[in-house]
Design an enzyme around this catalytic site. Structure first.
Site, PDB file in Angstrom:
ATOM      1  N   GLU A   1       0.069  -2.451  -7.398  1.00  0.00           N
ATOM      2  CA  GLU A   1       0.003  -1.914  -8.189  1.00  0.00           C
ATOM      3  C   GLU A   1       0.273  -0.074  -9.294  1.00  0.00           C
ATOM      4  OE1 GLU A   1      -0.284  -4.750  -9.821  1.00  0.00           O
ATOM      5  OE2 GLU A   1      -1.566  -5.805  -8.350  1.00  0.00           O
TER       6      GLU A   1
ATOM      7  N   ASP B   1       8.542  -5.809 -11.976  1.00  0.00           N
ATOM      8  CA  ASP B   1       8.438  -6.903 -11.930  1.00  0.00           C
ATOM      9  C   ASP B   1       9.458  -8.130 -12.246  1.00  0.00           C
ATOM     10  OD1 ASP B   1       5.763  -6.586 -11.458  1.00  0.00           O
ATOM     11  OD2 ASP B   1       4.509  -7.559 -12.867  1.00  0.00           O
TER      12      ASP B   1
END
EC number: 2.4.1.18
Length: 527
Positions: A189, A350
């Site tokens: 993250e 991502d």
């Protein structure tokens, strides 16, 4: 003349979703969809660029759970069955749609696509890591690691041994698979805090990727913002995310993936077709799921959707890739005039965005890389590791603790919906440290149990579970995963400390949670 650099960084992650004990586990499809829609299409892009002698550099994190699953025989066999079912369904669709030539054209497209995916999969001996290792050896792909199970490290820092264990296991599993140690790490993250500097240094990590706030709010304020790396006091460098390039892809109102010509994600044959027809191709319990056959384009903000037109979508891809290249080129030319070093624009995303959420994403990467090789371009594609080799002198600053979640803090993973998770995790971490400090010379069965306890703890620590709980998606599954691993850990702890290890039960969970075959529980020892 090269005036600067652009670095694409793709974060490739899946939680450990291997469920050999379940007949047709829904969650395994998360992996299979990513293989068909993201990883194999990207492999096709890289191979095509190499074939056409297009020089390129790209960075991918491949997390330890994903590496483990891509190498797993059971999951690869399951994926092969999944892919063959996809081909079978697409062949039936060619027959079913024969009265609608526009629709049949799409059915033929999917049939050819699935067959091509199978061909690529087969060419790498049914192991996608064989492809990524090849690109790594050729020097066009820089693979970086992550923490062992994508644990959000600042939230387990109350027990530093647990953080060190996550990093040590990640580096070991990466080295065992790839054949050399990683240069960089994608902190899960992008969550950074000061205490990580020394641990990353200890395990040979040279750099990490961070949210822009980590760099822009560093002390002292970095001279070049996110357009050059900064270094911590012990020499670990960080590259901050470029917000301008990020908005052009991620933004809900100006991002490329929202173009009306692109494929609509939320209309899938698995939900549109009659149950008696689609039943063999969805979950065996009768739950409707995506099949990957999606016949419609975004069309607009309307319930009525027009058929997807592949040719028009690819035209848009070329336009958007050219625009993205032009914008990066403009940034580099502008920055070069005022900087004492050549700037680098870091574009982290991502991997799942490219192919899964944005079907045309791999085509966009292909077109952008090709456009970046043209003569009018003033930048080169590079990787963070290669940039540091060329420009090792880096401004020393103290990055700001942050993440790429909401508000750039840790609140997505620690809030009233999921804070209970950490009480259980911290208790287990303390028990694991106690075990490691106590059992310095275990018997063979004890060592197996100790190593499995470490695996269960790490699997419980994955940041995926509190994220799912916060976003209210598959909450029941996430809660079950946490509780299952915590319960297994506590049962192992009790059996180890009471010298009553049930070898049969131990063997069964070793088979189920078989991640990290070279696990060494001693990494939890206190310093």
């Amino acid at each position: 003349m090269t005036k600067g650099y652009v670095s694409l960084v793709l974060h490739s992650h899946m939680p450990f979703i291997r469920h050999k004990e379940v007949n047709d586990a829904l969650e395994e499809r998360w992996l299979f969809e990513a293989m068909s829609e993201c990883y194999i299409p990207l492999i096709e892009v890289y191979d095509g660029l190499i074939k056409d002698n297009i020089k390129f550099k790209i960075t991918m994190s491949i997390t330890p759970p994903l590496m483990s699953m891509l190498e797993d025989e059971y999951l690869n066999n399951r994926y092969l069955q999944y892919l063959k079912k996809s081909i079978e369904l697409s062949e039936k669709e060619i027959v079913r749609t024969k009265e609608d030539k526009e629709l049949q054209k799409l059915a033929i497209f999917y049939n050819n696509r699935f067959k091509k995916i199978l061909s690529i999969y087969k060419s790498y001996d049914y192991r996608l890591m064989n492809a990524f290792k090849k690109f790594d050896k050729l020097g066009c792909l820089e693979i970086i690691t992550c923490s062992a199970t994508h644990a959000l490290l600042p939230l387990i820092s109350i027990n530093p041994e647990a953080v060190r264990a996550q990093i040590a296991t990640a580096v070991k599993s990466y080295t065992d698979c790839i054949g050399h140690e990683p240069k960089g790490i994608w902190l899960p993250e992008c969550a950074y805090d000061y205490f990580l500097d020394d641990i990353l240094k200890e395990y040979g990590i040279e750099y990490f990727i961070s949210e822009s706030k980590a760099v822009l709010h560093a002390e002292p304020r970095p001279r070049y913002g996110t357009y050059a790396p900064i270094a911590t006091s012990n020499g670990i460098c960080t590259f901050g995310r470029d917000m301008e390039s990020s908005r052009q892809v991620w933004s809900s109102f100006m991002g490329y993936p929202g173009d009306f010509n692109y494929r609509e994600f939320y209309r899938d044959l698995g939900y549109d077709a009659p149950m008696e027809y689609i039943a063999p191709y969805i979950n065996k319990s009768g739950i409707r799921v995506d099949t990957g056959i999606k016949y419609y384009k975004i069309t607009g903000k309307t319930e009525f959707k027009e058929y997807y037109n592949r040719e028009n979508a690819i035209k848009k891809v070329k336009e958007h890739a050219a625009h993205f290249a032009e914008e990066r080129n403009y940034q580099i030319v502008s920055l070069h005039q005022d900087m004492g070093v050549k700037p680098i624009i870091v574009c982290p995303y991502d991997t799942e965005l490219y192919g899964h959420w944005w079907f045309e994403g791999p085509d966009f990467i292909n077109e952008f890389i090709r456009k970046s090789s043209e003569d009018w371009i003033y930048y080169e594609l590079t990787t963070p590791g290669e940039y540091l080799e060329k420009y090792p002198v880096v401004q020393c600053c103290r990055p700001c603790p942050s993440s790429w979640g909401e508000n750039s803090d840790y609140s997505v993973w620690l809030n009233p919906s999921n804070h209970w998770v950490y009480r259980d995790l911290h208790k287990c971490e303390q028990k694991m440290i106690r075990l490691s400090n106590t059992y310095s010379n275990p018997r063979e069965l004890e060592e197996r149990a100790l190593n499995q306890a470490a695996r269960e703890l790490m699997l419980a620590e994955a940041s995926d579970w509190p994220f799912i709980i916060k976003n209210n998606t598959t909450v029941e599954y996430a809660v079950k995963r946490i509780n299952t691993h915590v319960d297994r850990f506590n049962k192992l702890y009790e059996q180890i400390t009471k010298d009553s290890i049930d070898e049969r039960w131990l063997s069964s969970i070793e088979e189920l949670d078989n991640i990290f075959p070279n696990m060494d529980y001693r990494i939890y020892m206190s310093r």
